[in-house]
Design a protein around this motif. Structure first.
Motif, PDB file in Angstrom:
ATOM      1  N   LYS A  92     -11.937   0.813  -5.380  1.00 20.12           N
ATOM      2  CA  LYS A  92     -12.734   0.879  -6.391  1.00 20.12           C
ATOM      3  C   LYS A  92     -13.841   0.010  -6.316  1.00 20.12           C
ATOM      4  O   LYS A  92     -13.599  -1.149  -6.527  1.00 20.12           O
ATOM      5  CB  LYS A  92     -12.104   1.196  -7.741  1.00 20.12           C
ATOM      6  N   GLU A 124      -6.499   2.108  -1.120  1.00 21.39           N
ATOM      7  CA  GLU A 124      -7.592   2.509  -2.068  1.00 21.39           C
ATOM      8  C   GLU A 124      -8.458   1.595  -2.715  1.00 21.39           C
ATOM      9  O   GLU A 124      -8.059   0.472  -2.944  1.00 21.39           O
ATOM     10  CB  GLU A 124      -6.925   3.327  -3.258  1.00 21.39           C
ATOM     11  N   THR A 138     -15.384   5.298  -5.030  1.00 17.32           N
ATOM     12  CA  THR A 138     -14.002   5.327  -4.974  1.00 17.32           C
ATOM     13  C   THR A 138     -13.793   5.649  -3.580  1.00 17.32           C
ATOM     14  O   THR A 138     -14.719   6.399  -2.702  1.00 17.32           O
ATOM     15  CB  THR A 138     -13.095   6.310  -5.682  1.00 17.32           C
TER      16      THR A 138
END
Length: 277
Positions: free
Chosen positions: A53, A51, A63
């Motif tokens: 950001k 993941e 994101t």
């Protein structure tokens, strides 16, 4: 050791989890050691899932979740390539079996677009503007007016693919296309173009005295005849750097123009330049 404890130990052993962050340059392409950079990427690694950001000017604007990556720098290049489609794709970029779901956010934190990156293909799941969605099953038309520049952007999608994309310049009464069959390109290639341009540009004297390194970006139009026109500096606080670059860009040889259905069209191109004292 009983079965329950054995299972817990096995899960802990096979599951990997980690967090990392990196600062990026102005265009969010390369990592930088500049502690003053306002562009930062945060990574959360969970086995095959990563993941991210992205913070641009200290604001969260993107994101994403990616699959198939083990090398974070390869992931960085994958994101850059799919989001920009520039010509400087790294020859070391690995695309096979890589994919990700990406969301872009506005300054209010609302999602403006959701995309699917599959290897070297970008598919549009949805686009929003002021909470209005534009695509039905990946098909639709998106228009946006830029009052400041007197321009209108038009994007047409079919089956989650952006099939047409262009900008209408009302004052100049022309159209600039950014989705084309063939792209505009220097006749001698980009590497040679950058090398020739660098050899023509002298470092600004005043900046040399104070030992300043500077990265700039210049945007320009490549018209139907391959002429480089309409130069615009992207960052406008670099002393005399942009003026030096634009002066020499105006003298560079013609490019091969972009085409759609065999017809030559206008396109925009953006180049990064670095001045080192």
């Amino acid at each position: 050791m009983n079965i329950k404890h054995t299972f817990i130990l096995l899960v802990l052993t096979t599951f990997t989890y980690g967090q990392e962050s990196a600062l990026f340059d102005r265009s969010f392409h390369y990592r930088t050691d500049d502690n003053k950079s306002k562009n930062k990427r945060e990574y959360i690694v969970k086995d095959s899932l990563i993941e991210i950001k992205d913070f641009k000017n200290n604001r969260l604007y993107r994101t994403a979740e990616f699959y198939g990556f083990k090398d974070l720098k390869n992931l960085d290049e994958f994101i850059w390539y799919n989001s920009n489609r520039q010509y400087d794709k790294s020859p070391d970029l690995k695309l096979t079996n890589r994919k990700g779901i990406v969301k872009y956010l506005n300054k209010d934190g609302k999602t403006t677009s959701e995309l699917l990156y599959i290897e070297d293909k970008t598919k549009f799941i949805q686009l929003w503007n002021k909470d209005k969605s534009y695509l039905i099953n990946g098909t639709g038309k998106f228009e946006r007016n830029y009052v400041k520049n007197n321009e209108k952007q038009v994007r047409i999608f079919k089956d989650s693919i952006e099939t047409e994309g262009y900008i209408v310049r009302e004052l100049k009464k022309d159209t600039i296309y950014y989705i084309t069959d063939t792209k505009s390109y220097p006749k001698t290639g980009l590497k040679r173009f950058y090398k020739d341009l660098a050899s023509r540009i002298n470092y600004p004297k005043f900046s040399k005295y104070i030992g300043m390194d500077k990265k700039i970006k210049i945007e320009f139009v490549v018209d139907e005849n391959g002429n480089l026109t309409d130069f615009v500096p992207i960052n406008k606080k670099s002393l005399n750097f942009e003026k030096k670059a634009i002066k020499q860009l105006k003298k560079m040889p013609k490019w091969i123009p972009a085409t759609i259905n065999g017809k030559r069209v206008k396109t925009r191109f953006r180049i990064p330049l670095t001045f080192k004292h």
